[in-house]
Scaffold this active site. Structure first.
Site, PDB file in Angstrom:
ATOM      1  N   TRP A  16      13.770 117.706  -4.475  1.00 13.00           N
ATOM      2  CA  TRP A  16      12.675 118.577  -4.941  1.00 13.00           C
ATOM      3  C   TRP A  16      12.632 119.870  -4.098  1.00 13.00           C
ATOM      4  CZ3 TRP A  16       8.439 120.667  -2.440  1.00 13.00           C
ATOM      5  CH2 TRP A  16       7.449 121.240  -3.250  1.00 13.00           C
ATOM      6  N   HIS A  17      12.906 119.702  -2.803  1.00 19.89           N
ATOM      7  CA  HIS A  17      12.816 120.857  -1.917  1.00 19.89           C
ATOM      8  C   HIS A  17      13.927 121.876  -2.174  1.00 19.89           C
ATOM      9  CE1 HIS A  17       9.977 118.359   0.318  1.00 19.89           C
ATOM     10  NE2 HIS A  17       9.528 119.486   0.830  1.00 19.89           N
ATOM     11  N   GLY A  18      15.092 121.421  -2.506  1.00 22.90           N
ATOM     12  CA  GLY A  18      16.154 122.387  -2.729  1.00 22.90           C
ATOM     13  C   GLY A  18      17.420 121.747  -3.254  1.00 22.90           C
TER      14      GLY A  18
END
Lengths: 316, 476
Positions: B321-323
């Site tokens: 989700w973060h990257g």
């Protein structure tokens, strides 16, 4: 009184908020003026260090010869040799990492109170390159915004909100606290005006010469270009002998740097001497005279300063 | 438009003033228009992506409510596919393609699929997750579908939390757009104070530490182990202050207008375990994953092994989700592994604590727990900060040598960094352990309180970094 204010809260929220905000702003204003005043006093009482050198350049130097530029000016031109051989006072107003915006602002401040005889402007490859950080770097001029109206137009380049920020008396000293403390503590510095602005580098390179391609395109900053043009023009108008210099590098360059070509062109059009040491064979064969590939060391500065003096004297 | 810009100050003052001048039933329109303007100040064209997901989810919500059985499920799937599809195209397409190329290369084949040259829309993961929580809640029957298109659009686009959260739940936020928020001077002032503290965290702490951390990571091979030990500690403080600073400003800005956003951080620096850390860090995301992924996977209701697998799945996806980078996936996996390890070893650790007598000195025990948790979390963040797995490995290799000197690009930078961390820790420590005791920020005396915040503002002006970059979490 506060009981009354509480009643105001229950009835008129806007008025209550207004009173609270007014009290907050009043206190902030008071602290800002008080602390800002203290900073201003100690900023100007410095006797050494980076901020002192900037302050001295802008407000005090009355030298006949002034050297402008970034780190390649500050660390390559030793005023001692200029004073000895040219029998004129000399000060190095160069400052590490600063863009042409800075040089021009400082020139304007100096010209408003003193007329030097000779100015040497050292420029480097990419001098007009667009870079956001250039505007961050001229924050060191903020303490002079109120007292030097001639510099304001350049400081205002930083952002459209700069005027607003500078309503604060503390903001000009943002992140300078420790430097100011340090500049005041070293009061016992006996060296002649901080070595006349020159800062020697002491390491020696020991590596073969590289080849660097300078022809890579980049965006130009019109503000920088305009400041350079204005620098040349102001020197001409004030009848100051200006030398624009591209000092030595320890690399072989291929291609042409677009900024340097524009700078040369403007110099030629204004009949200004442009002295190019960038491909000087002697320096390219002398790694021991360099601290890194773009800065000569103390020994290199001695040789380079003397070569510069030779060039100037030959042109006079 | 960044919260730490004058552009935002003017925007906020104008919007808030007009907000309170407008009749209640027209305020949503102002908030929606200003949220559009806020978002378009970044990359205008990307408002269309938001518009697309809003339209899809709005109608999906109504259709889900009206339908039953398989059709109801179908509408939910359409909504989820639309949202996740947008994420996949804009955030993960090139990452997936790169890995596919790598796989094909292993078989001696070349990848014919072209790469996309697109910028990641700002805050995409935040508003997509917020939108998804709406359709999921409607599907679960916990929430009636919103019929007012403008109000629903505002739920997704509400500018204080649009680009970096907190990721709100419809049950908490939607109804607030219909409530009458009368002007309350105390609440407005309270909101402004929260914003000032957030600004302090961002400009004085995060951006100051960021200078050192960026220097270290951008000259990876020139730096020594001690520099990276320092940079790893600094980065932990930096990312906390960067992100929680943004959340504070979002919560404060919303509060000024009468909205209550959820708490996103509860002093995670004082977490006693990695499990507790995730209850204090980015709470809106942690609870999102708990409610919409961990529990649906079975949570801890199945076998022990299944619980471990569920935890790992949640954390790996959280990393993703973060990257779109393996560094984030590894970061997620490490944190998942921490939790699994903590559960497995809980009994043994308790026994060991009793054996060496740590239980008898609770303060020392607490201190050790906090320090160990901080170290573990900070180490995992090397993957979070590094540009590639190779870079992260290099950092670990260097750190393990404990050699070399600490990179010092001017003593002032280091001193400012420590000063900033010290000020933060003092305030956080006080709030964590001595909440009820004497306080400057919540002092009964108006002048003490006001002086405290005035000085805080002046500290921001004096030592804040005004040329710093944008918020780290904007990229997600």
């Amino acid at each position: 009184m506060f009981g009354t204010l509480k009643e105001i809260v229950q009835k008129k929220g806007y008025l209550y908020l207004f009173i609270k905000l007014a009290a907050f702003l009043l206190l902030a204003f008071f602290f800002d003026r008080a602390i800002g005043g203290i900073f201003q006093k100690f900023y100007h009482s410095q006797t050494s260090g980076w901020e002192y050198r900037t302050k001295y350049s802008i407000e005090d130097t009355k030298a006949d010869i002034l050297i402008f530029g970034a780190s390649r000016a500050q660390q390559q031109y030793n005023p001692v040799y200029f004073e000895e051989r040219m029998q004129q006072t000399c000060y190095n107003v160069g400052r590490d990492g600063e863009p042409v915006l800075y040089y021009y602002a400082v020139l304007k401040a100096i010209l408003s109170r003193h007329l030097p005889k000779i100015i040497i402007l050292d420029i480097e490859n990419g001098v007009f390159k667009e870079s956001e950080s250039s505007y961050d770097r001229i924050s060191i001029l903020l303490p002079f915004y109120k007292s030097h109206p001639e510099m304001r137009s350049i400081i205002d380049f930083r952002s459209p909100y700069e005027k607003l920020k500078l309503q604060s008396n503390i903001y000009p000293y943002n992140s300078m606290l420790l430097k100011i403390v340090k500049g005041n503590i070293k009061s016992g510095n006996k060296e002649k005006v901080d070595m006349n602005g020159y800062l020697p580098l002491l390491r020696s390179l020991n590596e073969p010469v590289r080849t660097v391609d300078l022809s890579k395109p980049y965006n130009l900053d019109s503000n920088k270009l305009n400041c350079y043009k204005a620098f040349v023009n102001d020197c001409k108008t004030a009848n100051i002998k200006l030398y624009i210099v591209n000092s030595p590098y320890y690399f072989n360059s291929i291609g042409k740097d677009i900024s340097m070509e524009i700078a040369k062109d403007i110099a030629y059009k204004n009949s200004i001497d442009f002295i190019d040491f960038s491909k000087d064979d002697f320096f390219l064969k002398s790694p021991q005279l360099f601290d890194d590939t773009v800065h000569v060391n103390m020994a290199g500065a001695k040789i380079f300063s003397n070569k510069m003096i030779d060039s100037i004297q030959s042109k006079q | 438009m960044l919260f730490n810009s004058f552009h935002f100050v003017f925007f906020f003052v104008i919007v808030t003033t007009v907000y309170f001048l407008l009749p209640y039933n027209k305020r949503w329109l102002l908030l929606l228009a200003s949220s559009c303007y806020f978002y378009m100040a970044f990359v205008p064209i990307y408002i269309l992506i938001l518009g697309f997901t809003i339209v899809v989810d709005y109608f999906a919500g109504i259709l889900i409510e009206k339908s039953t059985g398989k059709r109801r499920r179908l509408y939910l799937i359409i909504s989820l596919v639309a949202n996740i599809g947008i994420l996949c195209i804009f955030k993960y397409y090139n990452f997936i393609n790169t890995n596919f190329s790598f796989l094909l290369h292993g078989f001696g084949l070349s990848n014919p699929i072209p790469y996309l040259s697109i910028l990641l829309p700002i805050g995409l993961s935040f508003h997509t997750f917020q939108a998804m929580s709406y359709t999921i809640e409607v599907y679960r029957g916990k929430l009636p579908a919103e019929r007012h298109f403008g109000i629903y659009a505002l739920y997704v686009m509400f500018y204080p939390q649009l680009v970096a959260g907190p990721i709100e739940r419809p049950q908490n936020l939607l109804h607030q757009f219909r409530e009458k928020h009368s002007f309350d001077g105390d609440r407005v002032f309270e909101g402004i104070k929260i914003m000032i503290w957030g600004l302090f965290k961002k400009l004085v702490v995060a951006d100051r530490l960021g200078i050192y951390v960026d220097n270290a990571y951008s000259h990876l091979h020139q730096q020594d182990g001690m520099t990276f030990i320092m940079a790893t500690i600094f980065f932990s403080f930096q990312i906390y202050c960067d992100f929680s600073g943004y959340s504070d400003m979002a919560i404060g800005a919303a509060k000024v207008m009468g909205f209550n956003l959820m708490t996103n951080f509860k002093r995670p620096l004082f977490a006693k375990s990695t499990g507790e850390f995730w209850k204090r860090w980015h709470i809106s995301l942690s609870t999102w994953f708990k409610d919409y992924l961990y529990f649906p996977l079975g949570g801890n209701r199945g076998s022990v092994a299944r619980t471990y697998i569920n935890l790992m799945i949640v954390f790996v996806i959280s990393g993703l989700w973060h990257g779109a980078n393996w560094t984030y996936i590894i970061w997620g996996a490490i944190n998942g592994a921490y939790l699994v390890f903590a559960i497995i070893t809980k009994k043994y650790r308790e026994k060991m604590g009793a054996l060496i007598g740590l239980n008898k000195v609770p303060r020392l025990n607490l201190f050790i727990q906090i320090v160990v948790t901080f170290i573990l979390i900070s180490l995992s963040r090397v993957f979070f900060r590094a540009r590639s797995v190779e870079d992260a490995v290099t950092v670990f290799e260097k750190m393990l040598t404990f050699k070399g000197s600490i990179f010092n690009d001017g003593t002032a930078i280091i001193i400012y960094c420590f000063l900033a961390m010290f000020m933060l820790l003092i305030v956080e420590f006080k709030r964590e352990f001595y909440m009820g005791s004497f306080s400057f920020s919540h002092n009964k005396n108006f002048w003490v309180r006001t002086s405290y915040y005035s000085i805080l503002v002046l500290l921001i002006i004096l030592v804040g970094v005004f040329d710093g970059g944008q918020f780290i979490y904007f990229q997600f």
